[in-house]
Design a protein around this motif. Structure first.
Motif, PDB file in Angstrom:
ATOM      1  N   THR A   1       0.844  -1.205   0.000  1.00 39.08           N
ATOM      2  CA  THR A   1       0.000   0.000   0.000  1.00 39.08           C
ATOM      3  C   THR A   1       0.874   1.249   0.000  1.00 39.08           C
ATOM      4  OG1 THR A   1      -0.174  -0.080   2.415  1.00 39.08           O
ATOM      5  CG2 THR A   1      -1.932  -1.147   1.142  1.00 39.08           C
ATOM      6  N   ARG A  24       2.762  12.464  15.698  1.00 37.06           N
ATOM      7  CA  ARG A  24       1.393  11.971  15.566  1.00 37.06           C
ATOM      8  C   ARG A  24       0.702  12.030  16.932  1.00 37.06           C
ATOM      9  NH1 ARG A  24      -0.713   7.484  12.108  1.00 37.06           N
ATOM     10  NH2 ARG A  24      -2.243   6.246  13.213  1.00 37.06           N
ATOM     11  N   ASP A  51      -4.443   8.615  17.967  1.00 41.56           N
ATOM     12  CA  ASP A  51      -4.616   7.994  16.649  1.00 41.56           C
ATOM     13  C   ASP A  51      -3.961   6.602  16.661  1.00 41.56           C
ATOM     14  OD1 ASP A  51      -5.250   7.664  14.019  1.00 41.56           O
ATOM     15  OD2 ASP A  51      -3.911   9.213  13.251  1.00 41.56           O
ATOM     16  N   HIS A  87       0.972  -5.295  11.979  1.00 38.28           N
ATOM     17  CA  HIS A  87       1.201  -6.110  10.784  1.00 38.28           C
ATOM     18  C   HIS A  87       1.710  -7.488  11.177  1.00 38.28           C
ATOM     19  CE1 HIS A  87       1.086  -1.944   9.508  1.00 38.28           C
ATOM     20  NE2 HIS A  87       0.918  -2.325   8.260  1.00 38.28           N
ATOM     21  N   THR A 129      -9.998  -2.382  20.998  1.00 38.80           N
ATOM     22  CA  THR A 129      -9.847  -3.069  19.707  1.00 38.80           C
ATOM     23  C   THR A 129      -8.441  -2.842  19.159  1.00 38.80           C
ATOM     24  OG1 THR A 129     -10.701  -1.078  18.640  1.00 38.80           O
ATOM     25  CG2 THR A 129     -12.272  -2.865  19.032  1.00 38.80           C
ATOM     26  N   ARG A 159      -3.282  -6.189   9.993  1.00 39.10           N
ATOM     27  CA  ARG A 159      -3.154  -6.399   8.549  1.00 39.10           C
ATOM     28  C   ARG A 159      -2.021  -7.380   8.288  1.00 39.10           C
ATOM     29  NH1 ARG A 159      -1.375  -4.419   3.558  1.00 39.10           N
ATOM     30  NH2 ARG A 159       0.168  -2.836   4.061  1.00 39.10           N
ATOM     31  N   PRO A 200       2.325   2.982  11.140  1.00 39.67           N
ATOM     32  CA  PRO A 200       1.539   3.930  10.363  1.00 39.67           C
ATOM     33  C   PRO A 200       2.307   4.232   9.086  1.00 39.67           C
ATOM     34  CG  PRO A 200       2.813   5.126  11.978  1.00 39.67           C
ATOM     35  CD  PRO A 200       3.241   3.676  12.072  1.00 39.67           C
ATOM     36  N   SER A 248      -4.430   0.954   3.188  1.00 38.78           N
ATOM     37  CA  SER A 248      -5.334  -0.190   3.159  1.00 38.78           C
ATOM     38  C   SER A 248      -6.789   0.183   3.462  1.00 38.78           C
ATOM     39  CB  SER A 248      -4.870  -1.222   4.197  1.00 38.78           C
ATOM     40  OG  SER A 248      -4.890  -0.651   5.491  1.00 38.78           O
ATOM     41  N   ARG A 267     -12.335   2.940   6.486  1.00 39.05           N
ATOM     42  CA  ARG A 267     -11.531   3.711   5.523  1.00 39.05           C
ATOM     43  C   ARG A 267     -11.614   3.033   4.160  1.00 39.05           C
ATOM     44  NH1 ARG A 267      -5.260   4.719   6.887  1.00 39.05           N
ATOM     45  NH2 ARG A 267      -5.038   2.534   6.248  1.00 39.05           N
ATOM     46  N   ALA A 291     -13.652   5.306  16.135  1.00 39.00           N
ATOM     47  CA  ALA A 291     -12.480   4.999  16.951  1.00 39.00           C
ATOM     48  C   ALA A 291     -11.402   6.063  16.795  1.00 39.00           C
ATOM     49  CB  ALA A 291     -11.922   3.642  16.551  1.00 39.00           C
ATOM     50  N   GLN A 292     -11.682   7.077  16.022  1.00 39.09           N
ATOM     51  CA  GLN A 292     -10.643   8.063  15.782  1.00 39.09           C
ATOM     52  C   GLN A 292     -11.173   9.446  16.135  1.00 39.09           C
ATOM     53  OE1 GLN A 292      -9.397   8.862  11.774  1.00 39.09           O
ATOM     54  NE2 GLN A 292      -7.307   8.421  12.298  1.00 39.09           N
TER      55      GLN A 292
HETATM   56  O1  TXA Z   1      -1.928   0.579   4.246  1.00 40.47           O
HETATM   57  C1  TXA Z   1      -1.866   0.877   5.438  1.00 40.47           C
HETATM   58  O2  TXA Z   1      -2.798   0.649   6.224  1.00 40.47           O
HETATM   59  C2  TXA Z   1      -0.579   1.551   5.929  1.00 40.47           C
HETATM   60  C3  TXA Z   1       0.556   0.531   5.817  1.00 40.47           C
HETATM   61  C4  TXA Z   1       1.844   1.017   6.446  1.00 40.47           C
HETATM   62  O3  TXA Z   1       0.156  -0.698   6.353  1.00 40.47           O
HETATM   63  N1  TXA Z   1      -0.737   2.038   7.244  1.00 40.47           N
HETATM   64  C5  TXA Z   1      -1.511   3.109   7.530  1.00 40.47           C
HETATM   65  O4  TXA Z   1      -1.505   3.476   8.859  1.00 40.47           O
HETATM   66  O5  TXA Z   1      -2.144   3.716   6.706  1.00 40.47           O
HETATM   67  P1  TXA Z   1      -2.040   4.866   9.380  1.00 40.47           P
HETATM   68  O6  TXA Z   1      -1.522   5.019  10.753  1.00 40.47           O
HETATM   69  O7  TXA Z   1      -1.665   5.944   8.454  1.00 40.47           O
HETATM   70  O8  TXA Z   1      -3.566   4.667   9.522  1.00 40.47           O
HETATM   71  C6  TXA Z   1      -4.074   3.910  10.613  1.00 40.47           C
HETATM   72  C7  TXA Z   1      -5.515   4.197  10.830  1.00 40.47           C
HETATM   73  C8  TXA Z   1      -5.791   5.115  12.006  1.00 40.47           C
HETATM   74  O9  TXA Z   1      -5.644   6.456  11.673  1.00 40.47           O
HETATM   75  C9  TXA Z   1      -7.212   4.740  12.346  1.00 40.47           C
HETATM   76  O10 TXA Z   1      -8.080   5.458  11.493  1.00 40.47           O
HETATM   77  C10 TXA Z   1      -7.275   3.276  11.985  1.00 40.47           C
HETATM   78  O11 TXA Z   1      -6.157   2.982  11.213  1.00 40.47           O
HETATM   79  N2  TXA Z   1      -7.226   2.419  13.181  1.00 40.47           N
HETATM   80  C11 TXA Z   1      -6.159   1.884  13.792  1.00 40.47           C
HETATM   81  N3  TXA Z   1      -6.521   1.167  14.866  1.00 40.47           N
HETATM   82  C12 TXA Z   1      -7.857   1.260  14.937  1.00 40.47           C
HETATM   83  C13 TXA Z   1      -8.835   0.733  15.833  1.00 40.47           C
HETATM   84  N4  TXA Z   1      -8.509  -0.013  16.871  1.00 40.47           N
HETATM   85  N5  TXA Z   1     -10.117   1.029  15.579  1.00 40.47           N
HETATM   86  C14 TXA Z   1     -10.468   1.779  14.513  1.00 40.47           C
HETATM   87  N6  TXA Z   1      -9.596   2.317  13.638  1.00 40.47           N
HETATM   88  C15 TXA Z   1      -8.313   2.055  13.849  1.00 40.47           C
END
Ligand code: TXA
Ligand code: MG
Length: 327
Positions: free
Chosen positions: A40, A63, A67, A72, A121, A125, A146, A185, A200, A225-226
């Motif tokens: 991704t 960050r 958030d 992974h 939660t 991935r 992230p 993703s 998302r 959750a955000q």
């Molecule tokens: O493709 C991707 O998902 C990339 C690659 C590196 O794997 N990662 C990514 O991470 O985009 P990031 O941090 O930019 O986005 C993570 C998002 C958070 O902002 C939140 O919206 C959601 O994932 N998230 C994470 N944990 C969550 C949870 N327990 N409940 C709901 N949403 C969650």
């Protein structure tokens, strides 16, 4: 090779044992961060079991701690060790993993609260990129990651994007070429399996998810959750330039002197014309979007970008374009 901020060289034929993967795995186990390619975007990875290591991710990216991070994994046993799977989640995982889909489930205690921003939660991935996979296999721990960009900026889809913005803050950047999917993703929550939430939009299209599940998914107004202030979310995925969208060429102001990004090659391109794909193929558009946004952002203070149709991966592209256009 493999020096501070340098891109390590990867030998794809023997990737799990490559010196650079082993070096990256040692850095992860020592509690530091490594930038790693996924299919991704590039991620900023740390040992998901270590609160101290994961804190560094937040610090490097600037960050907010509210958030949560995505964890992974390399295989289902690892996935099941950190989250409570239900049958629906197992079916989805069997179908779409490894790949660009993140599942949110009730978390197990091994995951520090910092990673999940104190939620009950965790987002998981299983990446398909061979470098990301090899790093997990070599370190034997899942990594939290992230996207490897300063908070609020466009995600990196090439190692050089990471180096340009965070190179002096990261011990090692693994080189894995341009990310194939180019967008973060798709995130689906199955914490309540009777109420699948699409949190998302991403490379795995909503239509494909719904067809496989045989039911509609709910798209909440806001990711519950955000709880980030809307003002902060607006600047997500933002270039510095004034970024506006258009659908038809007739909407382009005459004598517009900023960059114009088209979905496909225009008939008679001018100097300030750029295109995301020769023929408008949406997978290619997604793959090239952030790279072209970054390049135009370096040279222009105004960017106009064409919106694709709102179906399939087009919905994810539009989601990112909308956010980028809201300052
Ligand atoms: O493709 C991707 O998902 C990339 C690659 C590196 O794997 N990662 C990514 O991470 O985009 P990031 O941090 O930019 O986005 C993570 C998002 C958070 O902002 C939140 O919206 C959601 O994932 N998230 C994470 N944990 C969550 C949870 N327990 N409940 C709901 N949403 C969650
Ligand atoms: Mg991000």
């Amino acid at each position: 090779m493999g020096l501070k901020g340098d891109n390590a060289f990867i030998n794809p034929s023997n990737i799990e044992l490559s010196e650079d993967i082993l070096k990256a795995a040692r850095i992860i186990l020592d509690g530091d961060c490594v930038a790693v390619p996924t299919e991704t975007v590039y991620g900023l990875a740390a040992n998901a079991f270590s609160e101290n290591a994961c804190r560094k991710i937040f610090e490097i990216k600037n960050r907010p701690f509210i958030d949560p991070l995505i964890v992974h994994v390399s295989d289902m046993a690892m996935a099941e060790s950190i989250a409570c799977f239900n049958d629906k989640a197992r079916r989805l995982a069997a179908k779409f993993w490894p790949g660009p889909m993140t599942i949110v489930l009730k978390k197990k205690d091994v995951i520090p609260d910092l990673v999940s921003a104190n939620l009950d939660t965790v987002a998981i991935r299983m990446p398909s990129h061979k470098v990301a996979h090899a790093l997990i296999v070599a370190s034997k721990v899942p990594f939290a990651a992230p996207s490897a960009n300063p908070f609020g900026y466009v995600s990196p889809t090439k190692a050089e994007h990471v180096r340009a913005q965070l190179g002096d803050k990261i011990k090692l950047i693994l080189e894995g070429g341009q990310c194939d999917r180019g967008l973060e993703s798709t995130i689906i929550s199955l914490a309540d399996p009777n109420r699948p939430l699409l949190l998302r939009f991403g490379p795995l299209a909503r239509e494909e998810l719904e067809a496989f599940l045989g039911e509609k998914v709910i798209v909440p107004e806001k990711n519950p959750a955000q709880p980030i202030a809307p003002g902060m979310m607006k600047s997500h995925y933002s270039p510095k330039a004034n970024f506006r969208l258009f659908e038809n060429e007739s909407e382009i102001p005459e004598n517009f002197d900023g960059a114009i990004i088209f979905l496909k090659r225009p008939q008679s391109p001018k100097n300030n014309h750029f295109w995301l794909s020769e023929n408008g193929n949406l997978a290619e558009v997604a793959k090239n979007l952030y790279d072209l946004m970054r390049n135009c952002d370096k040279r222009y203070s105004k960017i106009l970008c064409q919106k694709p149709e709102n179906s399939g991966v087009g919905a994810a592209i539009n989601d990112r374009l909308m956010r980028a256009s809201k300052k």
